[in-house]
Design a protein around this motif. Structure first.
Motif, PDB file in Angstrom:
ATOM      1  N   ALA A  31      -9.424   9.198 -11.827  1.00 21.66           N
ATOM      2  CA  ALA A  31      -8.128   9.883 -11.920  1.00 21.66           C
ATOM      3  C   ALA A  31      -6.964   8.957 -11.575  1.00 21.66           C
ATOM      4  CB  ALA A  31      -8.119  11.113 -11.008  1.00 21.66           C
ATOM      5  N   PHE A  32      -7.071   8.196 -10.497  1.00 23.15           N
ATOM      6  CA  PHE A  32      -5.977   7.327 -10.088  1.00 23.15           C
ATOM      7  C   PHE A  32      -5.722   6.252 -11.135  1.00 23.15           C
ATOM      8  CE2 PHE A  32      -3.642   4.186  -7.701  1.00 23.15           C
ATOM      9  CZ  PHE A  32      -2.887   4.928  -6.816  1.00 23.15           C
ATOM     10  N   GLY A  33      -6.794   5.653 -11.635  1.00 25.26           N
ATOM     11  CA  GLY A  33      -6.641   4.630 -12.661  1.00 25.26           C
ATOM     12  C   GLY A  33      -6.050   5.183 -13.945  1.00 25.26           C
ATOM     13  N   TYR A  34      -6.456   6.411 -14.309  1.00 24.01           N
ATOM     14  CA  TYR A  34      -5.930   7.055 -15.512  1.00 24.01           C
ATOM     15  C   TYR A  34      -4.418   7.269 -15.377  1.00 24.01           C
ATOM     16  CZ  TYR A  34      -4.992  10.678 -18.992  1.00 24.01           C
ATOM     17  OH  TYR A  34      -4.450  11.402 -20.034  1.00 24.01           O
ATOM     18  N   MET A  70       1.365  -2.091  -9.490  1.00 25.63           N
ATOM     19  CA  MET A  70       0.364  -1.164  -8.979  1.00 25.63           C
ATOM     20  C   MET A  70      -0.978  -1.862  -8.774  1.00 25.63           C
ATOM     21  SD  MET A  70      -0.696   1.750  -7.952  1.00 25.63           S
ATOM     22  CE  MET A  70       0.372   3.109  -8.412  1.00 25.63           C
ATOM     23  N   VAL A  71      -1.400  -2.638  -9.764  1.00 29.08           N
ATOM     24  CA  VAL A  71      -2.673  -3.356  -9.637  1.00 29.08           C
ATOM     25  C   VAL A  71      -2.615  -4.319  -8.458  1.00 29.08           C
ATOM     26  CG1 VAL A  71      -4.202  -5.032 -10.752  1.00 29.08           C
ATOM     27  CG2 VAL A  71      -3.280  -3.120 -12.073  1.00 29.08           C
ATOM     28  N   ALA A  72      -1.484  -5.010  -8.293  1.00 33.02           N
ATOM     29  CA  ALA A  72      -1.333  -5.921  -7.156  1.00 33.02           C
ATOM     30  C   ALA A  72      -1.398  -5.165  -5.829  1.00 33.02           C
ATOM     31  CB  ALA A  72      -0.011  -6.675  -7.270  1.00 33.02           C
ATOM     32  N   SER A  73      -0.833  -3.961  -5.799  1.00 36.11           N
ATOM     33  CA  SER A  73      -0.857  -3.148  -4.575  1.00 36.11           C
ATOM     34  C   SER A  73      -2.272  -2.686  -4.259  1.00 36.11           C
ATOM     35  CB  SER A  73       0.068  -1.937  -4.732  1.00 36.11           C
ATOM     36  OG  SER A  73       1.400  -2.346  -4.932  1.00 36.11           O
ATOM     37  N   ILE A  74      -3.033  -2.349  -5.305  1.00 36.99           N
ATOM     38  CA  ILE A  74      -4.435  -1.972  -5.109  1.00 36.99           C
ATOM     39  C   ILE A  74      -5.212  -3.156  -4.543  1.00 36.99           C
ATOM     40  CG2 ILE A  74      -6.559  -1.278  -6.287  1.00 36.99           C
ATOM     41  CD1 ILE A  74      -4.687   0.165  -8.330  1.00 36.99           C
ATOM     42  N   LEU A  75      -4.944  -4.324  -5.096  1.00 35.12           N
ATOM     43  CA  LEU A  75      -5.586  -5.532  -4.581  1.00 35.12           C
ATOM     44  C   LEU A  75      -5.200  -5.771  -3.128  1.00 35.12           C
ATOM     45  CD1 LEU A  75      -5.011  -7.842  -7.686  1.00 35.12           C
ATOM     46  CD2 LEU A  75      -7.223  -7.004  -6.878  1.00 35.12           C
ATOM     47  N   ILE A 106       0.841  -1.202   0.000  1.00 37.26           N
ATOM     48  CA  ILE A 106       0.000   0.000   0.000  1.00 37.26           C
ATOM     49  C   ILE A 106       0.878   1.255   0.000  1.00 37.26           C
ATOM     50  CG2 ILE A 106      -1.774   1.290   1.246  1.00 37.26           C
ATOM     51  CD1 ILE A 106      -2.657  -1.411   2.474  1.00 37.26           C
ATOM     52  N   ILE A 107       1.965   1.221   0.769  1.00 37.79           N
ATOM     53  CA  ILE A 107       2.882   2.360   0.790  1.00 37.79           C
ATOM     54  C   ILE A 107       3.495   2.569  -0.594  1.00 37.79           C
ATOM     55  CG2 ILE A 107       5.062   3.208   1.753  1.00 37.79           C
ATOM     56  CD1 ILE A 107       4.298   1.750   4.368  1.00 37.79           C
ATOM     57  N   VAL A 108       3.832   1.474  -1.259  1.00 36.66           N
ATOM     58  CA  VAL A 108       4.396   1.558  -2.607  1.00 36.66           C
ATOM     59  C   VAL A 108       3.429   2.259  -3.554  1.00 36.66           C
ATOM     60  CG1 VAL A 108       5.068   0.209  -4.640  1.00 36.66           C
ATOM     61  CG2 VAL A 108       5.955  -0.405  -2.390  1.00 36.66           C
ATOM     62  N   LEU A 109       2.158   1.845  -3.535  1.00 37.99           N
ATOM     63  CA  LEU A 109       1.184   2.430  -4.468  1.00 37.99           C
ATOM     64  C   LEU A 109       0.944   3.913  -4.162  1.00 37.99           C
ATOM     65  CD1 LEU A 109      -2.039   3.047  -3.551  1.00 37.99           C
ATOM     66  CD2 LEU A 109      -2.020   0.589  -3.212  1.00 37.99           C
ATOM     67  N   SER A 110       1.165   4.311  -2.907  1.00 38.74           N
ATOM     68  CA  SER A 110       0.898   5.694  -2.508  1.00 38.74           C
ATOM     69  C   SER A 110       1.919   6.684  -3.044  1.00 38.74           C
ATOM     70  CB  SER A 110       0.842   5.794  -0.976  1.00 38.74           C
ATOM     71  OG  SER A 110      -0.169   4.962  -0.449  1.00 38.74           O
ATOM     72  N   ILE A 111       3.113   6.203  -3.377  1.00 37.85           N
ATOM     73  CA  ILE A 111       4.168   7.121  -3.825  1.00 37.85           C
ATOM     74  C   ILE A 111       4.668   6.825  -5.238  1.00 37.85           C
ATOM     75  CG2 ILE A 111       4.936   7.560  -1.471  1.00 37.85           C
ATOM     76  CD1 ILE A 111       7.236   5.599  -1.915  1.00 37.85           C
TER      77      ILE A 111
END
Length: 559
Positions: A305-308, A322-327, A189-194
């Protein structure tokens, strides 16, 4: 630049799914009984508790909604997520409530305080809360992943696939699998945030490019012009501090640590981690706002926006990460909620009304099967809702109305079941009435506005006090037993005269219990020593609040 979803991305996602599911299933060996399944045998250390506080409190709809809001309104919209920043220090004070209750669910705590029927009333609400919350987080992840994969997978398709994934290990491993898997997922989650920030800044021409593209008010920490002024922030904070006490997963968040302090640290500082990464989500929204202007495109739905940005900025492999982090963000929360839903049904409905004195094996399997069924209802709600932000605030708001009963019952001994039920019902009725007058139509999920919420909370607390004073008090023996339990340190193994020692003897008395007693001399005897743990932790947490505000303000000065 538009990056297509590739075989490398699929491979990354497959590795994530296989790894986290295998890890979760491997942990099922630790589940020997129903207490292991529902509470992890209260054995989690502070790091696992921090991960729970962060992971279970961070859902896909959080960063979807925040990025979409800052994309549309600017950085000041961070207060929709940061509404709990200024009340996070209070988590240090309320966390011990749940461990000292010695209960598995908040429904059981309500039953101890107000009686069996009120426990059932709360449990029905709590199950609905989990259904709504799971629906919101599933929809949020679906929106992001659908657009990130160029619609290779539909939003609803993501909802179905994700649900199957987290059910696999949660069904067998319960809170043990959920908590330890969340520790791993927290890093993702931290990875996807930055991840999007450095790539996005480079794509739009650096900070200078962002400043030239967007209006000045997009870089304000507060923005009354957009309806995000002090009153809105105050109402959002009130929503948070009252609502958090009644959120049905609070026992797993605060009471499953090996000690009371582990629970305090987990809930408080796990939440601070979330407040920190929220800054990343807000700045991602600003970057996307500049990016769409640069590319000359229009997003019909701000919550895309985030997905774009994910689709436009990330290369093969990184897109899959990123998709894995969202999951991961979604599954960590959904797994925790699933286990808690099963605990509520099992402890408060099955055990209380369907079968008396069930075996531990029956409790374990009832929890598993009921959580599976009720999670399915969350999927149905996900297919119904459109706005993730409104759905998120809706779940927080209904929790706040129920929180009047929970919070009021803790800070005021004279609160009774009649006042509690009238408080909840009157606040709900007024909230929907005021929104109906404003919107002109009835809806289950209204756009959140501070005025209806504020008036409804005032009505709720007013009715709690008035009706409690005018009606029959709770049985004295029941009330005294309830509060006596909260005055005793749950960590202690020593038993004297059938009771654990008083927490005040070790500096662990609780500041927020029965606030009216502060007007008595007894409450002030040995004050600094009695409340040492509360006072020191509360002050230290406020220092963290100040640091985060300075961090956000400092970054905005760069713009």
């Amino acid at each position: 630049m538009k990056n297509e979803f590739s075989w490398l991305d699929i491979l990354v996602i497959a590795i994530y799914f296989i790894s986290i599911t295998s890890y979760g299933l491997w942990l099922t060996r630790k589940v020997k009984n129903s207490d292991d399944y529902f509470r992890g045998n209260r054995s989690f250390n502070k790091w696992i508790m921090i991960a729970q506080g962060f992971g279970a409190g961070t859902h896909s709809e959080n960063f979807v909604a925040q990025t979409g809001a800052s994309f549309q309104m600017g950085f000041a919209s961070i207060w929709y997520q940061w509404k709990n920043l200024v009340i996070t220090p209070f988590y240090w004070l309320i966390a011990p409530w749940y461990r000292r209750s010695e209960r598995t669910t908040v429904g059981e705590i309500i039953e101890d305080r107000y009686g069996k029927k009120m426990g059932l009333f709360y449990s029905i609400f709590a199950i609905l809360f989990f259904i709504f919350a799971q629906g919101a987080m599933l929809k949020g992840a679906g929106k992001v992943i659908s657009i990130a994969t160029s619609n290779m997978i539909s939003t609803d398709g993501v909802v179905y696939a994700m649900t199957v994934a987290f059910i696999i290990y949660s069904f067998f491993g319960g809170l043990v699998s959920s908590a330890y898997a969340t520790f791993i997922q927290g890093f993702m989650i931290i990875v996807l945030s930055i991840m999007l920030i450095p790539l996005g800044i480079g794509e739009v021409g650096g900070i200078t490019g962002i400043k030239k593209s967007l209006p000045l008010h997009f870089f304000n920490l507060f923005s009354p012009e957009l309806g995000i002024g002090w009153f809105t922030i105050l109402m959002l904070a009130l929503n948070g501090v009252i609502g958090i006490t009644a959120q049905p997963h609070m026992v797993s968040m605060c009471a499953t640590g090996v000690t009371e302090r582990a629970g305090r640290i987990g809930q408080t500082y796990g939440s601070f981690v979330k407040r920190t990464v929220t800054i990343g989500w807000a700045f991602t929204g600003l970057i996307v706002a500049a990016l769409v202007i640069k590319n000359g495109v229009n997003l019909d739905d701000p919550e895309m926006a985030f997905g774009y940005a994910t689709r436009e900025l990330l290369f093969p492999g990184l897109l899959g990460l990123m998709v894995a982090s969202i999951l991961a963000a979604n599954m960590s929360s959904a797994s925790n909620f699933m286990v808690n839903t099963g605990a509520l049904f099992t402890q408060n409905i099955y055990k209380g009304y369907i079968k008396k004195n069930p075996t531990d094996k029956e409790l374990l399997w009832t929890g598993r099967l009921s959580s599976l069924f009720l999670t399915t209802l969350g999927v149905i709600f996900a297919l119904y809702i459109n706005s993730v932000l409104n759905a998120f605030l809706f779940t927080e708001t209904i929790a706040a109305f129920m929180g009047i009963m929970m919070f009021g019952g803790m800070v005021w001994k004279k609160a009774n079941r009649y006042g509690a039920i009238m408080a909840v019902l009157s606040s709900f009725i007024l909230y929907y009435y005021l929104n109906y007058i404003h919107a002109g139509s009835f809806e289950l999920v209204y756009e959140w506005r501070p005025e209806p919420f504020g008036w409804s909370m005032l009505m709720g607390f007013g009715m709690l006090v008035l009706v409690s004073l005018l009606t029959k008090s709770e049985p004295k023996e029941q009330t005294d037993k309830f509060f006596d339990n909260l005055l005793r340190l749950s960590d202690e193994k020593r038993i004297k005269n059938g009771q654990k020692p008083l927490a005040a003897e070790m500096g662990h008395d609780l500041l927020l219990l029965d606030l009216p007693s502060w007007f008595t001399k007894e409450r002030w005897k040995g004050f600094p020593k009695r409340y040492k743990e509360d006072i020191n932790g509360f002050i230290f947490a406020w220092l963290f609040v100040g640091c985060l505000l300075l961090l956000a303000w400092g970054i905005l000065q760069i713009f």
